[in-house]
Design an enzyme around this catalytic site. Structure first.
Site, PDB file in Angstrom:
ATOM      1  N   ARG A 211       6.475 -10.240  19.577  1.00  0.00           N
ATOM      2  CA  ARG A 211       6.088  -8.819  19.612  1.00  0.00           C
ATOM      3  C   ARG A 211       5.132  -8.515  18.461  1.00  0.00           C
ATOM      4  O   ARG A 211       4.882  -9.356  17.611  1.00  0.00           O
ATOM      5  CB  ARG A 211       7.326  -7.936  19.494  1.00  0.00           C
ATOM      6  CG  ARG A 211       8.053  -8.106  18.175  1.00  0.00           C
ATOM      7  CD  ARG A 211       9.323  -7.286  18.097  1.00  0.00           C
ATOM      8  NE  ARG A 211      10.366  -7.852  18.913  1.00  0.00           N
ATOM      9  CZ  ARG A 211      11.184  -8.837  18.501  1.00  0.00           C
ATOM     10  NH1 ARG A 211      11.050  -9.350  17.287  1.00  0.00           N
ATOM     11  NH2 ARG A 211      12.110  -9.304  19.292  1.00  0.00           N
ATOM     12  N   GLY A 212       4.625  -7.295  18.424  1.00  0.00           N
ATOM     13  CA  GLY A 212       3.862  -6.792  17.288  1.00  0.00           C
ATOM     14  C   GLY A 212       2.636  -7.616  16.954  1.00  0.00           C
ATOM     15  O   GLY A 212       1.879  -8.044  17.838  1.00  0.00           O
ATOM     16  N   ALA A 289      18.214  -3.063  -8.233  1.00  0.00           N
ATOM     17  CA  ALA A 289      19.534  -2.791  -8.804  1.00  0.00           C
ATOM     18  C   ALA A 289      20.618  -2.717  -7.732  1.00  0.00           C
ATOM     19  O   ALA A 289      21.805  -2.912  -8.040  1.00  0.00           O
ATOM     20  CB  ALA A 289      19.499  -1.473  -9.585  1.00  0.00           C
ATOM     21  N   TYR A 344      10.440  -8.705  -0.643  1.00  0.00           N
ATOM     22  CA  TYR A 344       9.326  -8.856   0.294  1.00  0.00           C
ATOM     23  C   TYR A 344       8.007  -9.077  -0.440  1.00  0.00           C
ATOM     24  O   TYR A 344       7.217  -9.961  -0.084  1.00  0.00           O
ATOM     25  CB  TYR A 344       9.247  -7.603   1.168  1.00  0.00           C
ATOM     26  CG  TYR A 344       8.193  -7.649   2.237  1.00  0.00           C
ATOM     27  CD1 TYR A 344       8.384  -8.369   3.402  1.00  0.00           C
ATOM     28  CD2 TYR A 344       6.992  -6.941   2.085  1.00  0.00           C
ATOM     29  CE1 TYR A 344       7.418  -8.394   4.401  1.00  0.00           C
ATOM     30  CE2 TYR A 344       6.026  -6.959   3.071  1.00  0.00           C
ATOM     31  CZ  TYR A 344       6.236  -7.688   4.228  1.00  0.00           C
ATOM     32  OH  TYR A 344       5.266  -7.723   5.206  1.00  0.00           O
ATOM     33  N   LYS A 348       5.472 -12.333  -0.242  1.00  0.00           N
ATOM     34  CA  LYS A 348       4.088 -12.246   0.211  1.00  0.00           C
ATOM     35  C   LYS A 348       3.095 -12.607  -0.895  1.00  0.00           C
ATOM     36  O   LYS A 348       2.028 -13.166  -0.627  1.00  0.00           O
ATOM     37  CB  LYS A 348       3.810 -10.839   0.756  1.00  0.00           C
ATOM     38  CG  LYS A 348       4.602 -10.514   2.020  1.00  0.00           C
ATOM     39  CD  LYS A 348       4.373 -11.552   3.113  1.00  0.00           C
ATOM     40  CE  LYS A 348       5.059 -11.199   4.414  1.00  0.00           C
ATOM     41  NZ  LYS A 348       4.811 -12.202   5.473  1.00  0.00           N
TER      42      LYS A 348
END
Length: 439
Positions: A211-212, A289, A344, A348
């Protein structure tokens, strides 16, 4: 999801209201279709100083746009500034573009050709680095859906190495790319038998293809002639098979983090891979945190560690054939950071480090290039779930004042994947409409 604000500004009352309020004025972007494969109008070729590379006019003549040195309404402008080596030369840049920049057609393209800054001549390095600031600033003020890029060609090289890059940047395929710097090597492009199907005869594997963005990448690579293997997790099998059936591709349900993932990919491509697209990725957002270890680990494992392990194994096994292309998906989060995404963004940014380090070595040892796309705000199911005001901010915080589409990322991947893009290596291209965040 529909961008209602973009629709509003396309109406007369909407234009009047948003102008009076000083709000962004996004212009609808013209993207590639079979009916409109080229920009509509001539290509204006200008120079600043004495060019330092050969073959520029010949390369431009193969972009599909009629070449001219004078035009009232050019669809694109290319300024050869490869010979600019002093501050006086920067004045030539102003003198060349100042009289014509307002005449650029809406949705037009400006590409400045520069040289690689010299490590031995600080005057030349200063002048050529100045072009980057110039291009990034012009991209933010050009408006009307137009874009501006800088392409650096190494000294002594022919512009022949830049042909695929110029065709991409001077076409509707690059609609959501602006303010970018592409630095080429002097490697000669591989031959292309059919420009309409440059990937014919090549097998391309795309991860996260159900998808996407992944499905869009698989679709564009298939359009360009590749035999696609579409990979995604077994839990997405039904959607993956629908995508594969639509494209005449092969579905490969597989968890890319599995220990035998590389072996199973090699088995699915017994004649080797010409293109490997690492697109699979996940998010597990939370402030550091409040982030348990499993959220950190799962994101690093899928987004970065699996890419490293699979790439190493496929290169070692010779599954990537000479002339092959590896394209990974980074993110502007890996460049600028993002609240709640330390995991994330780390993954990346790691992709960017991989590309910059492996690119030159993979080319030397295996004849393979390694590049990455770094998407910004792209209209997908994931961004459609973002709260309204955050979504609107994401759409407007770039020079084009709108979100991109999955096909915008896919077109950039296809450019990296082309045989003619041999000179494009170790590059990270932001597909973000020139986001106001990051470098």
């Amino acid at each position: 999801m529909a961008d209602r604000y973009l629709h509003l500004t396309g109406t007369a009352p909407g234009r009047f209201l948003t102008r009076r309020l000083g709000l962004p004025q996004p212009a609808p972007l013209r993207r590639w279709t079979l009916e409109t494969p080229h920009l509509d109008g001539p290509l204006l070729h200008l120079t600043a100083g004495t060019p330092a590379v050969t073959g520029v006019a010949e390369a431009l003549s193969r972009t599909g746009l009629p070449l001219t040195d004078r035009a009232d309404r050019p669809a694109a402008i290319v300024l050869d500034a490869t010979g600019v080596a002093t501050t006086t030369g920067l004045g030539d840049v102003h003198a060349a573009l100042h009289p014509v920049v307002r005449s650029l057609a809406p949705g037009g393209r400006i590409v400045v050709l520069g040289a690689v800054p010299s490590a031995d001549d600080h005057h030349q390095a200063a002048a050529q680095q100045a072009l980057e600031g110039f291009v990034r600033s012009l991209g933010k003020e050009i408006g009307r859906g137009s874009t501006v890029q800088l392409v650096r060609i190494p000294g002594g090289a022919s512009a022949h190495a830049a042909e695929s890059t110029l065709r991409f940047l001077l076409s509707p395929r690059s609609a959501y790319v602006s303010g970018q710097v592409v630095e080429l090597t002097s490697a000669a492009p591989d031959p292309v038998a059919d420009p309409a199907a440059p990937l014919a005869g090549r097998t391309a594997l795309v991860t996260g293809a159900a998808r996407g963005i992944g499905a869009a990448v698989a679709s564009v690579l298939a359009r360009d002639g590749a035999q696609v293997i579409a990979l995604d997790v077994p839990g997405a099998r039904e959607e993956l098979e629908r995508t594969a059936d639509r494209l005449g591709a092969t579905a490969l349900p597989l968890d890319i983090t599995a220990p035998d993932a590389a072996d199973r990919i090699s088995a699915a491509a017994p004649d080797g891979l010409g293109v490997l697209v690492h697109n699979a990725g996940i998010t597990r957002d939370r402030r550091l945190a409040n982030m348990p270890a499993e959220r950190w680990t799962s994101v690093i494992e899928v987004n970065l560690d699996s890419v490293l392990r699979t790439t190493d194994a496929l290169l070692k096994a010779g599954t990537l054939t000479p002339g092959g292309r590896i394209v990974a998906t980074a993110s502007i989060a890996g460049i600028a950071g993002n609240t709640g995404q330390t995991n994330y963004a780390a993954s990346k940014a790691g992709i960017i480090g991989l590309v910059r380090s492996l690119g030159p070595r993979a080319a030397a040892d295996h004849g393979v290039t390694v590049n990455a796309v770094a998407p910004g705000f792209i209209e997908t199911k994931m961004t459609a779930a973002v709260p309204l005001f955050i979504r609107e901010a994401g759409r407007r915080m770039n020079s084009l004042s709108q979100g991109g589409l999955p096909v915008d990322v896919a077109e950039a991947v296809a450019w990296f994947a082309q045989p003619g893009s041999t000179a494009v290596n170790g590059q990270v291209l932001r597909v973000c409409g020139q986001s106001l965040l990051g470098a």
